[in-house]
Enzyme design. Sequence first.
Site, PDB file in Angstrom:
ATOM      1  N   CYS A   1      78.945 100.256 -12.253  1.00  0.00           N
ATOM      2  CA  CYS A   1      77.561 100.485 -12.045  1.00  0.00           C
ATOM      3  C   CYS A   1      77.581 101.782 -11.018  1.00  0.00           C
ATOM      4  O   CYS A   1      76.326 102.144 -10.744  1.00  0.00           O
ATOM      5  CB  CYS A   1      76.920  99.169 -12.042  1.00  0.00           C
ATOM      6  SG  CYS A   1      77.091  97.881 -13.329  1.00  0.00           S
TER       7      CYS A   1
ATOM      8  N   HIS B   1      71.067  99.728  -6.912  1.00  0.00           N
ATOM      9  CA  HIS B   1      71.330  99.366  -8.398  1.00  0.00           C
ATOM     10  C   HIS B   1      70.626  98.162  -8.968  1.00  0.00           C
ATOM     11  O   HIS B   1      70.592  96.893  -8.271  1.00  0.00           O
ATOM     12  CB  HIS B   1      72.889  99.176  -8.455  1.00  0.00           C
ATOM     13  CG  HIS B   1      73.201  98.528  -9.888  1.00  0.00           C
ATOM     14  ND1 HIS B   1      73.018  99.088 -10.800  1.00  0.00           N
ATOM     15  CD2 HIS B   1      74.173  97.510  -9.992  1.00  0.00           C
ATOM     16  CE1 HIS B   1      73.383  98.539 -12.014  1.00  0.00           C
ATOM     17  NE2 HIS B   1      74.249  97.617 -11.412  1.00  0.00           N
TER      18      HIS B   1
ATOM     19  N   ASN C   1      69.933  94.952 -16.288  1.00  0.00           N
ATOM     20  CA  ASN C   1      71.108  96.042 -15.587  1.00  0.00           C
ATOM     21  C   ASN C   1      71.736  96.970 -16.527  1.00  0.00           C
ATOM     22  O   ASN C   1      72.128  96.631 -17.532  1.00  0.00           O
ATOM     23  CB  ASN C   1      71.876  94.985 -15.241  1.00  0.00           C
ATOM     24  CG  ASN C   1      73.380  95.652 -14.594  1.00  0.00           C
ATOM     25  OD1 ASN C   1      73.413  96.851 -14.489  1.00  0.00           O
ATOM     26  ND2 ASN C   1      74.123  94.886 -13.852  1.00  0.00           N
TER      27      ASN C   1
HETATM   28  N1  ACO Z   1      70.233  80.126 -18.817  1.00  0.00           N
HETATM   29  C1  ACO Z   1      70.279  78.928 -18.296  1.00  0.00           C
HETATM   30  N2  ACO Z   1      71.314  78.454 -17.648  1.00  0.00           N
HETATM   31  C2  ACO Z   1      72.220  79.175 -17.282  1.00  0.00           C
HETATM   32  C3  ACO Z   1      72.398  80.438 -17.733  1.00  0.00           C
HETATM   33  C4  ACO Z   1      71.261  81.079 -18.622  1.00  0.00           C
HETATM   34  N3  ACO Z   1      71.296  82.145 -18.934  1.00  0.00           N
HETATM   35  N4  ACO Z   1      73.405  81.021 -17.283  1.00  0.00           N
HETATM   36  C5  ACO Z   1      73.902  80.238 -16.372  1.00  0.00           C
HETATM   37  N5  ACO Z   1      73.307  78.988 -16.359  1.00  0.00           N
HETATM   38  C6  ACO Z   1      73.605  77.778 -15.602  1.00  0.00           C
HETATM   39  C7  ACO Z   1      75.027  77.443 -15.516  1.00  0.00           C
HETATM   40  O1  ACO Z   1      75.769  77.078 -16.712  1.00  0.00           O
HETATM   41  C8  ACO Z   1      74.934  76.649 -14.273  1.00  0.00           C
HETATM   42  O2  ACO Z   1      74.641  75.265 -14.908  1.00  0.00           O
HETATM   43  P1  ACO Z   1      75.603  74.052 -14.324  1.00  0.00           P
HETATM   44  O3  ACO Z   1      74.939  73.954 -12.846  1.00  0.00           O
HETATM   45  O4  ACO Z   1      75.165  72.833 -15.080  1.00  0.00           O
HETATM   46  O5  ACO Z   1      76.985  74.221 -14.114  1.00  0.00           O
HETATM   47  C9  ACO Z   1      73.708  77.025 -13.483  1.00  0.00           C
HETATM   48  O6  ACO Z   1      72.811  77.614 -14.746  1.00  0.00           O
HETATM   49  C10 ACO Z   1      73.830  77.801 -12.419  1.00  0.00           C
HETATM   50  O7  ACO Z   1      74.605  78.748 -12.804  1.00  0.00           O
HETATM   51  P2  ACO Z   1      75.279  79.853 -11.885  1.00  0.00           P
HETATM   52  O8  ACO Z   1      76.190  80.989 -12.445  1.00  0.00           O
HETATM   53  O9  ACO Z   1      75.737  79.347 -10.554  1.00  0.00           O
HETATM   54  O10 ACO Z   1      73.886  80.664 -11.410  1.00  0.00           O
HETATM   55  P3  ACO Z   1      73.366  81.670 -10.428  1.00  0.00           P
HETATM   56  O11 ACO Z   1      72.327  81.267  -9.530  1.00  0.00           O
HETATM   57  O12 ACO Z   1      74.453  82.288  -9.636  1.00  0.00           O
HETATM   58  O13 ACO Z   1      72.839  82.983 -11.342  1.00  0.00           O
HETATM   59  C11 ACO Z   1      73.733  85.016 -12.247  1.00  0.00           C
HETATM   60  C12 ACO Z   1      73.654  83.568 -12.178  1.00  0.00           C
HETATM   61  C13 ACO Z   1      72.222  85.340 -12.594  1.00  0.00           C
HETATM   62  C14 ACO Z   1      74.583  85.758 -13.101  1.00  0.00           C
HETATM   63  C15 ACO Z   1      73.953  85.296 -10.884  1.00  0.00           C
HETATM   64  O14 ACO Z   1      75.159  84.822 -10.167  1.00  0.00           O
HETATM   65  C16 ACO Z   1      74.123  87.009 -10.537  1.00  0.00           C
HETATM   66  O15 ACO Z   1      72.918  87.754 -10.855  1.00  0.00           O
HETATM   67  N6  ACO Z   1      75.320  87.423 -10.385  1.00  0.00           N
HETATM   68  C17 ACO Z   1      75.382  88.932 -10.028  1.00  0.00           C
HETATM   69  C18 ACO Z   1      75.436  89.508 -11.391  1.00  0.00           C
HETATM   70  C19 ACO Z   1      75.447  90.998 -11.153  1.00  0.00           C
HETATM   71  O16 ACO Z   1      74.643  91.588 -10.539  1.00  0.00           O
HETATM   72  N7  ACO Z   1      76.371  91.475 -12.057  1.00  0.00           N
HETATM   73  C20 ACO Z   1      76.515  92.996 -12.222  1.00  0.00           C
HETATM   74  C21 ACO Z   1      76.831  93.352 -10.795  1.00  0.00           C
HETATM   75  S1  ACO Z   1      78.116  94.876 -10.966  1.00  0.00           S
HETATM   76  C22 ACO Z   1      77.633  95.714 -12.241  1.00  0.00           C
HETATM   77  O17 ACO Z   1      76.333  95.894 -12.650  1.00  0.00           O
HETATM   78  C23 ACO Z   1      78.485  95.613 -13.663  1.00  0.00           C
END
Ligand code: ACO
Length: 327
Positions: free
Chosen positions: A115, A252, A282
């Site tokens: 990205c 970003h 994103n």
């Molecule tokens: N809907 C409902 N529940 C979900 C979803 C969803 N879409 N996705 C995950 N969950 C659940 C998980 O299974 C987990 O359940 P559990 O507690 O029963 O195991 C719970 O929600 C929490 O999951 P986490 O992954 O810990 O949630 P988190 O708060 O970390 O949010 C997210 C996840 C949004 C993906 C976050 O980690 C994030 O934004 N990460 C960075 C992503 C990013 O920026 N990527 C790109 C950067 S680089 C680039 O752009 C290529």
Amino acid sequence: MSLAIGILGTGAYLPERVLTNADLEKLVDTSDQWIRERTGIRERRVAGPDEDVATMGIAACRQALAHAGIDGSELRYLVVGSNTSNYMYPAIAIRIQHGLGLDDKLAAFDLQAGCSGFNYALYVAENLIKNEGGYALVVGTDTNTRMLDFTDRSTCILFGDGAGAVVIGPTDRSRLLASFLASSYNGKLYLKTEFSELNSPFLPKPTPVNNYMYMDGPEIFKFAVRAVQESLRRILAQAGMTREEIDFLIIHQANYRILETGARFAKMPMDKVYVNVDRYGNTSAASIPIALHEALMEGKIKKNHKVILISFGAGVTWAATALEWLS
Ligand code: ACO
């Protein structure tokens, strides 16, 4: 006195089709509330059957050229940052060059830096024309929805498609003040292609796996927050600026919580941090140029504003650019 290199014009293209959180509720076990609370995303765009990274890039480039008020024949380079080309070759940049009617007129090539692709492309293009003169088109374009597993709720809710472009060259409209690129190996976010191994008679056949993007969200979240903090510190030092001198911040657009963290580090109110992640999700390498274009069109970036562009992405990569909008 010779003019400094800056951005003369910007453009963006977003496909028409909107994919809402309600639409995703029908595909995976998720909810609009969960997506909005954890990411700030309400909807994203999906490229249509006749669109791809090149067609979207062409549309963004046409707008950027019109905004810059220069003719394509004045361009020396066209550099594209992307992660989702549907062809290994010809390069996306060469397909855009052809679409703009600029065959034989310039050198066009792609680079891949997650990205951070746009900031990387901007850095390379600036240094090329700094030495050689002329103008360059710098593009970020990605069709992320074609690389996602729409049964994996942890990634498919995050991404969308789009393209953004800028024209750079000697100008009194803005000037690029400082920039840096950085990278480090991190396998928590990857997308493997296997066709080369599958086609080779000289290699054992690989076990088929699905060629979707894989991401460890929480680990990438931690990296992203560190990258924003480090990028801010480094670009301010390089530009000889203090946090108080930043007028507008473009980070970003990966997750609203990351933008809020960036604002906290910069000690800036959220109205000086651009947000469109709610509308587009994103868009990878397209994220920064789309945000820059919209911020300019909406009058959020004003005369004499100092603006910082911060990106982070798969690889992992991170990069930043400081610029001043002069008119
Ligand atoms: N809907 C409902 N529940 C979900 C979803 C969803 N879409 N996705 C995950 N969950 C659940 C998980 O299974 C987990 O359940 P559990 O507690 O029963 O195991 C719970 O929600 C929490 O999951 P986490 O992954 O810990 O949630 P988190 O708060 O970390 O949010 C997210 C996840 C949004 C993906 C976050 O980690 C994030 O934004 N990460 C960075 C992503 C990013 O920026 N990527 C790109 C950067 S680089 C680039 O752009 C290529």
